[in-house]
Design an enzyme around this catalytic site. Structure first.
Site, PDB file in Angstrom:
ATOM      1  N   SER A  34      -7.175   1.061  -4.002  1.00  0.00           N
ATOM      2  CA  SER A  34      -6.061   1.613  -3.232  1.00  0.00           C
ATOM      3  C   SER A  34      -5.319   2.710  -3.945  1.00  0.00           C
ATOM      4  O   SER A  34      -4.857   3.659  -3.347  1.00  0.00           O
ATOM      5  CB  SER A  34      -5.050   0.511  -2.944  1.00  0.00           C
ATOM      6  OG  SER A  34      -5.479  -0.252  -1.878  1.00  0.00           O
ATOM      7  N   ASP A  51       1.108   4.042  -2.980  1.00  0.00           N
ATOM      8  CA  ASP A  51       0.602   5.401  -2.729  1.00  0.00           C
ATOM      9  C   ASP A  51       1.685   6.445  -3.013  1.00  0.00           C
ATOM     10  O   ASP A  51       1.441   7.445  -3.693  1.00  0.00           O
ATOM     11  CB  ASP A  51       0.152   5.545  -1.265  1.00  0.00           C
ATOM     12  CG  ASP A  51      -1.051   4.671  -0.922  1.00  0.00           C
ATOM     13  OD1 ASP A  51      -1.685   4.145  -1.848  1.00  0.00           O
ATOM     14  OD2 ASP A  51      -1.332   4.511   0.280  1.00  0.00           O
ATOM     15  N   GLU A  82       0.825  -1.200   0.000  1.00  0.00           N
ATOM     16  CA  GLU A  82       0.000   0.000   0.000  1.00  0.00           C
ATOM     17  C   GLU A  82       0.865   1.257   0.000  1.00  0.00           C
ATOM     18  O   GLU A  82       0.678   2.165  -0.801  1.00  0.00           O
ATOM     19  CB  GLU A  82      -0.910   0.001   1.233  1.00  0.00           C
ATOM     20  CG  GLU A  82      -1.882   1.163   1.282  1.00  0.00           C
ATOM     21  CD  GLU A  82      -2.918   1.044   0.175  1.00  0.00           C
ATOM     22  OE1 GLU A  82      -3.695   0.083   0.203  1.00  0.00           O
ATOM     23  OE2 GLU A  82      -2.943   1.911  -0.717  1.00  0.00           O
TER      24      GLU A  82
END
Ligand SMILES: *[C@@H]1O[C@H](CO)[C@@H](O)[C@H](O)[C@H]1NC(C)=O
Ligand SMILES: *[C@@H]1O[C@H](CO)[C@@H](O)[C@H](O)[C@H]1NC(C)=O
Length: 594
Positions: free
Chosen positions: A556, A309, A305
């Site tokens: 995500s 990001d 994640e």
């Protein structure tokens, strides 16, 4: 206060009789959202045990929050962009004297001497030490001791009640139904945990990402954007051709919950291929409640994640510095209230009271834990915050959700855009699980399970779209419903905000879903998840994680990509002498309607 003399007693009795009796009309205020798993009810709590009770007071003017937020966020409003100062927010919402008086009267009339009550400095809470017997009588609750096989014990009740006439003045009462589901990890052997943890509790898991773990060949250019999204695909798709000018004034925050953490080597590997000038670039780490970019546990579940990001946020907003809001230690982790406390000291101290069932509670006395005061108002809220995490709405109480949701509304008043990704399971909850008849996540459930906080009407929920197989960046995108199902659906907690009214009514009239009220609240009066029109979101993205390139699926990646685009818009506004856009939903809806 002296006890009234005898001559006064009859008059006082008459007066008391005329007022609602403190124990009359008790109505249930909260009941437990989730039955404790693994915890056994071992005995009733002894009546003489002293409980540190805290009565959270309802904030003033909360019913006007939506209207105030619209006035600074709706493009046609005279006050568009005229955001509040932090002090304006505190003053607007502090509990009224009427509220403080009503709760104080209820407690004193119930036999708790006024001298025993203490109003917190912020006026957010009334505190009192009271015995189990007193509390059980006061709020019609039954306290039990629960035991865990590990030997840990805790207390709690299943539900509690307050008189109808004070209910509007009470937010939450603790300790009550807010139950610590996880075991305090004093004896935890980190290496032994079989499942990866995503933050504070199982419920606060990431919306993704997922990978199929296949070998990836990188194909530059725009020909393969339907198979692997890259920075260039996104720039082409959304016509992004802008270099930020006001990076020292602009702020962009990315939330990560420990143990989820980035690896610098992964960022560099990604930049090396897609944005060479950024090799060596790191985010500015804002350590919230002991948060740090841990490297002891690595792999897709620990780095996926955060790497994803940061790679996309950095790549799209280059050269904008990025604030990494890294929350939680390695023992407890953190949830959403932890970062909210960190960016708003008034939420932290004024309202106080994070919920141990959900949030990291600091200082953490466990060896290796963050043994310092919780991070309270340590930085100003960034203009944009992107969070690719979520939990089932059914795993929190409506009061807990409402309190947090109001805080998002206040951040909007301050000019912050808060983005959460909607999840990857369509109308189902985390793990693709629906709700049973009791409203709790259940393997055999048949009711849709909305996500939180994306059902809160004061955040911007970001879903995912894809370039359909065989299509190009110039073709219309499709909603993700092939590899993942972009999260959506109606809330069980939040009423319909005005700005969604036209879309919801049009949806239910013109595209009635083939389901009934048995599956979701189809009354047209509740908030929807995916509340902003959010097409700017890739499905299959290419990301460097744990030393290799992976194809990553899920919503995500949507939040940081949309966050990057808003950050570019904010940059242009700041460069032109304007403020940030803040809460964007009314503007998005207006744009779509026109
Ligand atoms: C409750 O008792 C604790 C422990 O004695 C004390 O520190 C605290 O100040 C008391 N709180 C109130 C509201 O009296
Ligand atoms: C749907 O939501 C409305 C508004 O909150 C509420 O009044 C109604 O009871 C809900 N219906 C169901 C079936 O839960």
């Amino acid at each position: 206060m002296r006890f009234p003399s005898l001559t006064w007693a009859p008059a006082l009795a008459a007066l008391v009789a005329a007022l609602p009796s403190p124990r009359s009309n008790l109505v249930v205020h909260e009941k437990r959202a989730m039955e404790p798993v693994d915890w056994e009810l071992s005995r009733k709590l002894e009546p003489d045990v002293v409980l540190p009770m805290r009565f959270g007071l309802m904030q003033n003017n909360l019913h006007k929050l939506e209207e105030m937020l619209m006035s600074v966020s709706h493009p046609t409003s005279q006050s568009y962009g005229k955001h509040f100062s932090p002090q304006d927010v505190v003053d607007t919402f502090a509990p009224s004297d009427e509220t403080i008086g009503a709760v104080t009267r209820w407690l004193t009339e119930s036999g708790i001497a006024k001298e025993r009550l203490r109003l917190s400095a912020s006026k957010g809470w009334i505190e009192v030490n009271a015995t189990t017997a007193e509390v059980e009588d006061l709020i019609a609750a039954e306290y039990h001791v629960f035991s865990h096989p590990s030997g840990v014990q805790q207390i709690g009740c299943n539900s509690y009640s307050v008189p109808e006439h004070v209910r509007e003045h009470i937010d939450i009462i603790q300790p009550t139904v807010h139950f610590l589901h996880r075991v305090p990890r004093s004896d935890m052997n980190l290496k032994k945990r079989s499942t990866p943890e995503f933050g504070k509790i199982e419920a606060a898991i990431m919306s993704g990402p997922k990978t199929n773990g296949q070998q990836v060949t990188i194909t530059p250019g725009l020909e393969n954007c339907d198979k692997q999204i890259t920075l260039d695909c996104l720039r082409a798709l959304y016509s992004v051709d802008y270099t930020p000018q006001s990076t020292d004034k602009n702020t962009f925050g990315i939330l990560e919950l420990t143990p989820q953490a980035f690896l610098q080597s992964d960022l560099d590997m990604f930049f090396g291929n897609f944005s060479p000038s950024q090799v060596g670039t790191s985010p500015q780490l804002i350590s919230i409640d002991g948060g740090f970019a841990q490297t002891t546990r690595q792999g897709f579940n620990f780095n996926g994640e955060s790497d994803l990001d940061l790679q996309y946020a950095f790549g799209l907003t280059n050269p904008q510095p990025i604030l990494l809001l890294q929350a939680g230690d390695l023992i407890q982790g953190a949830s959403f209230n932890n970062w909210l406390d960190a960016v708003d000291g008034s939420f932290c101290t004024f309202e106080g009271g994070d919920d141990p069932t959900q949030d990291g509670i600091y200082p953490d006395a466990v060896p290796g834990g963050f043994n310092q005061p919780e991070s309270c108002g340590i930085i100003a809220p960034p203009f944009v915050v992107s969070a690719s995490y979520g939990q089932d709405e059914g795993s929190v109480t409506p009061f807990y959700a409402a309190r947090q949701c109001a805080e998002y509304g206040k951040l909007g008043l301050l000019g912050t855009t808060v983005l959460y990704s909607t999840g990857d399971n369509g109308v189902a909850g985390n793990g693709g699980i629906c709700l049973g008849p009791d409203g709790q996540p259940s393997e055999t459930g048949k009711q849709f399970s909305p996500d939180f906080p994306v059902t809160c009407p004061f955040i911007t929920a970001v879903g995912a779209t894809q370039i359909n197989p065989g299509s190009t960046v110039n073709d219309p995108e499709g909603a993700c419903e092939q590899v993942i199902f972009s999260g959506g659906g109606f809330s069980n907690f939040f009423d319909l905000p005005d700005y969604q009214a036209a879309q919801v009514s049009s949806f239910l009239t013109n595209h009635p879903p083939p389901f009934t009220s048995a599956q979701f609240n189809n009354s047209g009066t509740v908030s929807i998840r995916g509340s902003a029109y959010s097409r700017e979101s890739p499905d299959v993205t290419l990301s460097a994680v744990a030393g290799e390139f992976d194809l990553v699926f899920g919503t995500s990646c949507s939040a940081p990509v949309v966050g990057s685009l808003i950050t570019l818009i904010n940059d242009a506004r700041i460069t032109a002498g304007k403020g940030p856009v803040g809460f964007i939903n009314p503007a998005e809806v207006t744009k779509v309607a026109n």
